[in-house]
Motif scaffolding. Structure first.
Motif, PDB file in Angstrom:
ATOM      1  N   ALA A 486       0.827  -1.209   0.000  1.00 49.74           N
ATOM      2  CA  ALA A 486       0.000   0.000   0.000  1.00 49.74           C
ATOM      3  C   ALA A 486       0.863   1.262   0.000  1.00 49.74           C
ATOM      4  CB  ALA A 486      -0.940   0.002   1.203  1.00 49.74           C
ATOM      5  N   LYS A 487       2.000   1.237   0.696  1.00 44.63           N
ATOM      6  CA  LYS A 487       2.885   2.410   0.716  1.00 44.63           C
ATOM      7  C   LYS A 487       3.401   2.731  -0.682  1.00 44.63           C
ATOM      8  CE  LYS A 487       4.558   2.148   5.498  1.00 44.63           C
ATOM      9  NZ  LYS A 487       5.758   2.010   6.375  1.00 44.63           N
ATOM     10  N   ARG A 535      -4.114  11.973   4.644  1.00 45.74           N
ATOM     11  CA  ARG A 535      -4.591  11.230   5.819  1.00 45.74           C
ATOM     12  C   ARG A 535      -4.134   9.777   5.745  1.00 45.74           C
ATOM     13  NH1 ARG A 535      -5.021   8.458   9.272  1.00 45.74           N
ATOM     14  NH2 ARG A 535      -6.726   8.081  10.758  1.00 45.74           N
ATOM     15  N   LEU A 536      -4.195   9.193   4.547  1.00 44.98           N
ATOM     16  CA  LEU A 536      -3.754   7.817   4.380  1.00 44.98           C
ATOM     17  C   LEU A 536      -2.235   7.714   4.575  1.00 44.98           C
ATOM     18  CD1 LEU A 536      -4.920   5.047   3.771  1.00 44.98           C
ATOM     19  CD2 LEU A 536      -4.536   5.477   1.331  1.00 44.98           C
ATOM     20  N   GLU A 537      -1.517   8.717   4.082  1.00 49.39           N
ATOM     21  CA  GLU A 537      -0.058   8.746   4.293  1.00 49.39           C
ATOM     22  C   GLU A 537       0.258   8.757   5.790  1.00 49.39           C
ATOM     23  OE1 GLU A 537       3.792  11.708   3.450  1.00 49.39           O
ATOM     24  OE2 GLU A 537       1.758  12.358   2.980  1.00 49.39           O
ATOM     25  N   TYR A 538      -0.443   9.590   6.530  1.00 50.87           N
ATOM     26  CA  TYR A 538      -0.202   9.680   7.976  1.00 50.87           C
ATOM     27  C   TYR A 538      -0.406   8.317   8.644  1.00 50.87           C
ATOM     28  CZ  TYR A 538      -0.633  11.082  12.846  1.00 50.87           C
ATOM     29  OH  TYR A 538      -0.462  11.182  14.204  1.00 50.87           O
ATOM     30  N   GLY A 539      -1.491   7.644   8.288  1.00 44.49           N
ATOM     31  CA  GLY A 539      -1.763   6.351   8.904  1.00 44.49           C
ATOM     32  C   GLY A 539      -0.773   5.276   8.505  1.00 44.49           C
ATOM     33  N   LEU A 540      -0.402   5.235   7.224  1.00 42.86           N
ATOM     34  CA  LEU A 540       0.530   4.210   6.752  1.00 42.86           C
ATOM     35  C   LEU A 540       1.909   4.354   7.386  1.00 42.86           C
ATOM     36  CD1 LEU A 540      -0.374   4.116   2.932  1.00 42.86           C
ATOM     37  CD2 LEU A 540      -0.720   2.264   4.590  1.00 42.86           C
ATOM     38  N   TRP A 541       2.349   5.583   7.570  1.00 36.66           N
ATOM     39  CA  TRP A 541       3.700   5.787   8.097  1.00 36.66           C
ATOM     40  C   TRP A 541       3.725   6.045   9.614  1.00 36.66           C
ATOM     41  CZ3 TRP A 541       3.027   6.347   2.914  1.00 36.66           C
ATOM     42  CH2 TRP A 541       4.035   5.842   2.086  1.00 36.66           C
ATOM     43  N   HIS A 542       2.572   5.907  10.260  1.00 38.72           N
ATOM     44  CA  HIS A 542       2.530   6.022  11.719  1.00 38.72           C
ATOM     45  C   HIS A 542       1.964   4.761  12.369  1.00 38.72           C
ATOM     46  CE1 HIS A 542       3.232  10.292  10.869  1.00 38.72           C
ATOM     47  NE2 HIS A 542       3.618  10.401  12.132  1.00 38.72           N
ATOM     48  N   GLY A 543       2.021   3.663  11.650  1.00 40.29           N
ATOM     49  CA  GLY A 543       1.718   2.368  12.248  1.00 40.29           C
ATOM     50  C   GLY A 543       0.259   2.078  12.497  1.00 40.29           C
ATOM     51  N   GLN A 544      -0.651   2.777  11.848  1.00 37.60           N
ATOM     52  CA  GLN A 544      -2.062   2.475  12.054  1.00 37.60           C
ATOM     53  C   GLN A 544      -2.427   1.183  11.320  1.00 37.60           C
ATOM     54  OE1 GLN A 544      -4.369   5.956  11.001  1.00 37.60           O
ATOM     55  NE2 GLN A 544      -3.864   6.989  12.924  1.00 37.60           N
ATOM     56  N   SER A 545      -3.416   0.488  11.822  1.00 37.94           N
ATOM     57  CA  SER A 545      -3.771  -0.837  11.299  1.00 37.94           C
ATOM     58  C   SER A 545      -4.592  -0.717  10.017  1.00 37.94           C
ATOM     59  CB  SER A 545      -4.584  -1.606  12.342  1.00 37.94           C
ATOM     60  OG  SER A 545      -5.844  -0.987  12.540  1.00 37.94           O
ATOM     61  N   ALA A 546      -4.656  -1.841   9.296  1.00 36.14           N
ATOM     62  CA  ALA A 546      -5.462  -1.891   8.077  1.00 36.14           C
ATOM     63  C   ALA A 546      -6.932  -1.640   8.389  1.00 36.14           C
ATOM     64  CB  ALA A 546      -5.286  -3.238   7.390  1.00 36.14           C
ATOM     65  N   THR A 547      -7.376  -2.112   9.556  1.00 35.25           N
ATOM     66  CA  THR A 547      -8.773  -1.897   9.948  1.00 35.25           C
ATOM     67  C   THR A 547      -9.068  -0.410  10.092  1.00 35.25           C
ATOM     68  OG1 THR A 547      -8.798  -4.014  11.126  1.00 35.25           O
ATOM     69  CG2 THR A 547     -10.510  -2.401  11.694  1.00 35.25           C
ATOM     70  N   ASP A 548      -8.112   0.336  10.714  1.00 37.02           N
ATOM     71  CA  ASP A 548      -8.304   1.779  10.898  1.00 37.02           C
ATOM     72  C   ASP A 548      -8.262   2.535   9.569  1.00 37.02           C
ATOM     73  OD1 ASP A 548      -8.499   1.487  13.649  1.00 37.02           O
ATOM     74  OD2 ASP A 548      -6.330   1.750  13.956  1.00 37.02           O
ATOM     75  N   LEU A 549      -7.455   2.037   8.619  1.00 43.13           N
ATOM     76  CA  LEU A 549      -7.230   2.775   7.376  1.00 43.13           C
ATOM     77  C   LEU A 549      -8.181   2.396   6.258  1.00 43.13           C
ATOM     78  CD1 LEU A 549      -3.319   2.842   7.279  1.00 43.13           C
ATOM     79  CD2 LEU A 549      -4.886   4.644   7.997  1.00 43.13           C
ATOM     80  N   ASP A 596       5.834  21.050   4.702  1.00 43.78           N
ATOM     81  CA  ASP A 596       4.573  21.265   5.409  1.00 43.78           C
ATOM     82  C   ASP A 596       3.571  20.144   5.148  1.00 43.78           C
ATOM     83  OD1 ASP A 596       2.879  23.175   7.015  1.00 43.78           O
ATOM     84  OD2 ASP A 596       1.640  23.069   5.198  1.00 43.78           O
ATOM     85  N   THR A 597       3.644  19.507   3.980  1.00 42.25           N
ATOM     86  CA  THR A 597       2.677  18.456   3.646  1.00 42.25           C
ATOM     87  C   THR A 597       3.243  17.055   3.848  1.00 42.25           C
ATOM     88  OG1 THR A 597       3.376  18.687   1.341  1.00 42.25           O
ATOM     89  CG2 THR A 597       1.401  19.870   1.995  1.00 42.25           C
ATOM     90  N   ASP A 598       4.381  16.949   4.506  1.00 38.80           N
ATOM     91  CA  ASP A 598       4.966  15.627   4.761  1.00 38.80           C
ATOM     92  C   ASP A 598       4.272  15.003   5.977  1.00 38.80           C
ATOM     93  OD1 ASP A 598       6.448  13.358   5.022  1.00 38.80           O
ATOM     94  OD2 ASP A 598       8.347  14.365   5.462  1.00 38.80           O
ATOM     95  N   MET A 599       3.509  13.946   5.742  1.00 43.43           N
ATOM     96  CA  MET A 599       2.807  13.253   6.813  1.00 43.43           C
ATOM     97  C   MET A 599       3.535  11.982   7.248  1.00 43.43           C
ATOM     98  SD  MET A 599       0.096  15.018   7.640  1.00 43.43           S
ATOM     99  CE  MET A 599       0.830  16.596   7.249  1.00 43.43           C
TER     100      MET A 599
END
Length: 695
Positions: A486-487, A535-549, A596-599
């Motif tokens: 996904a990344k 928002r998806l970038e933030y979740g993918l690179w901050h360890g959020q689960s597939a369920t959350d994303l 500024d837009t680096d999540m």
């Protein structure tokens, strides 16, 4: 530029000398006390004070840049008034303290030595920080007044460098300077400068709506003077007197100058006439007492530099300080007024278009364009045969007069008046001979942009179709729990979207849903309103689960599909196309190259590369129109595009993209500088391809 640099040069020289003298005295005291080992403590305090001053300037700039238009005016106005207060206090403080400065600082240093290292660091920090903060605030107000000019920064830099040299010379005893006289003379100059800053600040407050009187003008010379002329620029840059000033500005300027200058001069004379002051030698870097014979009662007081005559009226200097700026401005107006009258006023309306226009002389001319009709109008100075434009004014209101500056060469000239909702009229032509050939801008009609617009809409349509496929693949990755894939697919899809930059203006609310930032949201990155790629970038690179994303990926795929469906029916104004050539990279410099837009992915430079590709696509479509008008524009732009592209590509390693904040300092400066220059090169594109109304 030098007229805008002078006030900042004065503040840099004076504040730099004050701070430098303090540091010199600190160092001299330690050296004489055989405490050279403590010098690093002094420099630590000085470095901290400098860092604080620079940070203060950065905070002011960042804060102002993120405010609304009215809030910016209010912010700038309030800070201008604070700057005037600081400078006024500084002028009076140094006038009183110049003679005793050395003794006071030496006493503080002796106390600091007894207390330890921290006390000496704090002493040097406090001694320099006050001057630094005052300099930052006053310089910020001057820079804001000058707009995009670098004059204030250059002036301040020269002043600071010169003050450092003077302090070194004084420390090495190579110079002997009467510091009391120096601070008196510069104090007079700074009071005049501060009066101008006060007037500018009051105008800002009026434009922000915090105080009234914004339409009550004491004078309006815009119909008689060209505000961009050298003489008007000189008066505005040095005295902050403009061609149009409100009653409040004039009252504030005169009242401040009269009151403060009177108090300052009275204080100087009072200090000279007291027995205590008369018994001291004017201040030098080596403050030494010297006796002086007292003066007989009622007699003149002798001071270094000449006697002070007891019979001189005390109001002479304050009055002169007020009168001189007014006389200078009046003289400039009187001298230039005849020149302005020689350029006849030209009427603008359906009935009188071009009335008053006679054969002008070759060279630069200033035409006073007066709208005699009842409709807002645009007016162009054109070649009547080709329609090429030599100069223009947009939005000229009924009953108003504005100056139009144009360079006249050999050829035919006419005025084209285009009233809003009325009939376009072209005046009779006049022929000019004896001049050189002057290049005009070939007008662009809406139909000229139709073919490039159709081609670009087709390009965006194909890009959106590809984006739909890529976003669905990304959605499937997240749903299956394969976040590593996904990344990679996220970056592919996001870069595809970034390459469609020129169409953002037509995407309406969907752009915010697809690629919006969390700025302004109450919950920031966790806010439910934060959606899309970032928002998806933030979740993918901050360890959020597939369920959350999964809901985020589902929403992104749905919004992209909706955009692809809606785009063919959305309105894309032809006039927006040339604007986007500049705006894409303007946003890149503001958001991508600042990080500024680096999540979390660190791929801002990849997005920059995609933005460059989108800009290049747009310029390729506009090239025929640009080459007809100024073929050198794209030569410069293409060279700049290559330079920026090469700098961005150098940050792409085999292991991935280098995040912006990890670029070497030199590489980051080069990239920012090259992008800034590219924006300068792109700036003429919207003007060259602006749609102008035809006759």
């Amino acid at each position: 530029m030098w007229d805008e640099a002078f006030p900042s040069f004065l503040i840099g020289l004076r504040e730099g000398l004050e701070a430098g003298l303090i540091v010199s005295i600190l160092i001299a005291t330690l050296v004489r006390a055989d405490q050279k080992a403590r010098l690093p403590q002094v420099w630590t305090g000085v470095a901290a004070a400098v860092a604080l001053s620079l940070s203060f300037g950065a905070v002011l700039t960042f804060t102002a840049a993120n405010l609304s238009g009215h809030a910016q005016e209010a912010f700038g106005g309030v800070l201008s008034l604070i700057a005037v207060g600081f400078v006024t206090a500084m002028v009076f403080w140094m006038r009183r303290s110049a003679r005793t400065l050395s003794a006071e600082i030496k006493e503080k240093v002796q106390a600091s030595l007894a207390m330890g290292a921290g006390a000496l660091v704090l002493t040097s920090f406090l001694a320099v920080a006050r001057e630094g903060l005052e300099t930052s605030l006053f310089l910020w107000t001057n820079v804001r007044t000058a707009g995009e000019s670098t004059g204030p920064l250059i002036g301040a830099a020269v002043g600071l460098v010169l003050s450092a040299g003077l302090c070194w010379g004084l420390y090495r005893r190579a110079l002997k300077m009467n510091l009391t006289r120096f601070f008196t003379i510069t104090g007079v100059g700074l009071i005049v400068v501060a009066a101008g800053v006060l007037g500018y600040g009051l105008r800002d407050l009026q434009e922000s709506g915090l105080i009234g009187g914004g339409t009550s003008y004491a004078f309006d010379l815009s119909g008689h003077l060209d505000a961009s002329s050298w003489y008007a620029t000189l008066v505005q840059g040095t005295l902050n007197l403009t061609v149009t000033m409100t009653v409040l500005q004039v009252v504030g300027y005169v009242a401040y100058l009269g009151a403060v200058m009177t108090l300052f001069v009275e204080g100087v004379r009072g200090g000279r006439s007291t027995p205590a002051a008369a018994s001291q030698k004017p201040a030098t870097a080596e403050q030494s007492a010297a006796s002086r014979k007292p003066t007989a009662p009622g007699g003149p007081v002798e001071a270094k530099g000449g006697p002070v005559r007891a019979g001189r009226p005390r109001w002479v200097l304050p009055t002169a300080a007020i009168a001189v700026p007014v006389v200078v401005a009046g003289a400039v107006i009187a001298i230039s007024d005849g020149k302005q009258d020689s350029s006849a006023t030209v009427a603008v309306s359906e009935q009188d278009c071009g009335k008053g226009f006679t054969g002008p002389q070759p060279g630069q001319q200033v035409f006073q364009m007066h709208n005699t009709g009842d409709k807002v109008s645009e007016v162009y100075l054109v070649n009547p045969a080709t329609g090429a434009v030599y100069g223009e004014i947009e939005g000229l209101a009924p009953g108003t007069t504005r100056a139009l500056t144009a360079t006249i060469g050999s050829g035919d000239y006419a005025w084209r008046c285009v009233p809003t909702g009325g009939k376009s009229v072209t005046s009779a032509a006049v022929h000019v001979s004896g001049g050189t050939e002057v290049k005009a801008v070939k007008p662009v009609a809406e139909d000229d942009l139709k073919a490039p617009l159709d081609s670009y809409k087709a390009y965006v349509g194909q890009g959106l179709a590809t984006l739909v496929t890529e976003s669905r693949k990304l959605q499937a990755d997240v749903r299956s729990g394969d976040l590593a894939t996904a990344k990679a697919d996220w970056l592919t899809a996001h870069l595809q979207y970034a390459s469609l930059g020129a169409a953002y203006g037509t995407f309406a609310d969907l752009d915010g849903k697809i690629d919006g930032r969390p700025d302004g949201l109450a919950g920031k990155e966790q806010d439910p309103g934060f959606t899309g790629f970032l928002r998806l970038e933030y979740g993918l690179w901050h360890g959020q689960s597939a369920t959350d994303l999964t809901p985020v990926a589902d929403g992104l795929a749905q919004d992209v599909a909706q955009l692809a469906h809606d785009f063919p029916g959305q309105d894309f104004a032809p006039g927006d196309l040339p604007l986007r050539a500049h705006e894409i990279l303007e946003n890149t410099l503001q958001f991508e190259l600042t990080g500024d837009t680096d999540m979390g992915s660190g791929t801002n430079l990849a997005t920059t590369q995609a933005n460059l590709a989108g800009t290049q696509e747009l310029l390729t479509l506009l090239q025929p129109l640009l080459d007809e008008r100024d073929p050198q524009v794209l030569v410069r732009v293409n060279a700049g595009m290559k330079r920026v592209g090469d700098l961005v590509a150098a940050a792409h390693r085999s292991e991935g993209w280098t995040p912006v904040d990890r670029l070497p300092a030199d590489a980051r400066r080069q990239l920012n500088g090259a992008t800034g220059q590219l924006l300068e090169d792109l700036a003429p594109v919207p003007a060259l391809l602006e749609i102008r109304k035809a006759a």
